[in-house]
Design an enzyme around this catalytic site. Sequence first.
Site, PDB file in Angstrom:
ATOM      1  CB  SER A   1      -1.039  -0.127   1.098  1.00  0.00           C
ATOM      2  OG  SER A   1      -1.698   1.039   1.192  1.00  0.00           O
TER       3      SER A   1
ATOM      4  CE  LYS B   1      -3.953  -2.201  -0.080  1.00  0.00           C
ATOM      5  NZ  LYS B   1      -3.530  -2.646  -1.402  1.00  0.00           N
TER       6      LYS B   1
ATOM      7  CG  HIS C   1      -4.851  -0.656   3.849  1.00  0.00           C
ATOM      8  ND1 HIS C   1      -5.726  -0.001   3.206  1.00  0.00           N
ATOM      9  CD2 HIS C   1      -4.107   0.443   4.497  1.00  0.00           C
ATOM     10  CE1 HIS C   1      -4.380   0.810   3.043  1.00  0.00           C
ATOM     11  NE2 HIS C   1      -3.747   0.928   3.813  1.00  0.00           N
ATOM     12  CG  ASN C   2      -7.248  -1.319  -0.409  1.00  0.00           C
ATOM     13  OD1 ASN C   2      -6.810  -0.825   0.824  1.00  0.00           O
ATOM     14  ND2 ASN C   2      -7.130  -1.632  -1.345  1.00  0.00           N
TER      15      ASN C   2
ATOM     16  CD  GLU D   1      -7.494   3.472   0.458  1.00  0.00           C
ATOM     17  OE1 GLU D   1      -6.495   3.002   0.974  1.00  0.00           O
ATOM     18  OE2 GLU D   1      -7.375   3.847  -0.733  1.00  0.00           O
TER      19      GLU D   1
END
Length: 506
Positions: free
Chosen positions: A134, A206, A209-210, A213
């Site tokens: 990222s 990940k 995480h997105n 986000e």
Amino acid sequence: MAAQQASATVGLIGLAVMGKNLALNIADHGFDIAVYNRTTAVMQEFMAENPSTPGKLVGCSTLEEFIAAIKKPRVIIILVKAGPAIDAVVEQLVAAGLDKNDIVIDAGNSLWTDTIRREKQYADRLKFFGSGVSGGELGARFGPSLMPGGDPASWQHLKPIWEAIAAKVDAKTGKPLAGAEPGHPITGGVPCTSYIGPNGAGHYVKMVHNGIEYVDMQLIGEAYDLLRRLVGMEPQELSDIFTQWNAGDLDSYLIEITADILRQRDPVKPRKYLVDSILDAAGQKGTGKWTAANALDMGIPANSIAEAVFARCMSALKDERVIAAKKLSGPKPPARKAGKARKDLIEAVRQALYCSKICAYAQGFELMREAQKEYQWQLDFGSIAGIWRGGCIIRARFLQKITDAYTRNKGLVNLMLDPYFNKQLRAGQKPWRRVVSLAAENGLPSPAFMSALAYYDGYRTAVLPANLLQAQRDYFGAHTYERVDQPRGKFFHVDWPLPNRPQLDV
Ligand code: 2AM
């Protein structure tokens, strides 16, 4: 330069923007790296643009040449489009003579279940490894946040490279170290990478995480909208407010770039702010959707993550919204605020943003907690928050607080229950509720603020109306219910009275 002998420590396939930048980052740290791209001209151009790097770039025109250029066991990073291209490249590598002990790292945004499948599928031909990356283009070039997942023995081969190229944070404060330049990477500091877990764990983390986000961005958008329409602020003033916020608890990359964006003039119409010239229809690549869909699959309430995805979907219905804006009624636009009322409301929005952000992260970490049960991973949540402190899009001062929370209590059930976050929610909830009420009263859409508050209130409610719901299920479908005065897992059914049912034979 044609490869003559196996001299490179590592290889990289796929020289689009991320691949190029990651290759240069690796070379900047002194590793010799072989590079290959399906379209050879792209590789040649890359080689011509970068004639001297601290570690040598070895340009290869064929996969055979590429394989021959890398020392064994080979460490090969693939950065091609997620999906079938990954399998195509792996098959080509095998056909070109890859070894059983060679390690192939998929550093793209792959679906974690694909990574689990690929590790198994290729197990007798190579060691397949997945890593989340990222930080966008700049992160890849000067220090991304890296989330590696796969066989621990393979990790040992990748570790020196990943630790070298990852973003670095200060060991004491957790703040990102900045200032890397081409050929002059940062030395020292704590790298934003550590082993996440087996098979798809890195790609899963990940993805979450997105998902987070998406909420972070949506919350900032809603804060901007409320300040603009409820308070009556203009972009330049808003930019100043976001700059102020960035000096406090909300200190983060996304707040910082928002301040920059809001002061940007339109290059075509310089009297206007660019934000007012940008069409309000958001795109998405799918990782937020994956996170929300996975939350539904596992039955974990990640409503703010889902709302953030739906908010983008709603924005994409631009044409319909323009028509509906003329037909569907709502309250009159609120009056501009001044003096103390203005100041108080700005502060209330800041508090609402911080509290909602806590809820979004609580949801993300609940997802990871459930996934680790499903896939038998043992995730270290403090370390995951630590990896996100630098390099990635959601990097923020806040992440240090999460690392601290899981350091205090490794078995923390929900982030909101940590003493620090609990205190913040207690302190911020009054202004947060006020902001949500004002948004509702004034007809201003705030799905992320509202869903986060619903999450908070739902989670802290010992008795929800699901008793009535379960009764309804038993009434129409004999789905049974559990009793408050009996042990869990014991199910009951009542023969509900008939009078309210349709009397078909009358
Ligand atoms: P290209 O330059 O030849 O298109 C992003 O699309 C990167 O992935 C590019 O480097 C692209 O190579 C590569 N890529 C996409 N699909 C591929 C495939 N099926 N095989 C190999 N490389 C691929």
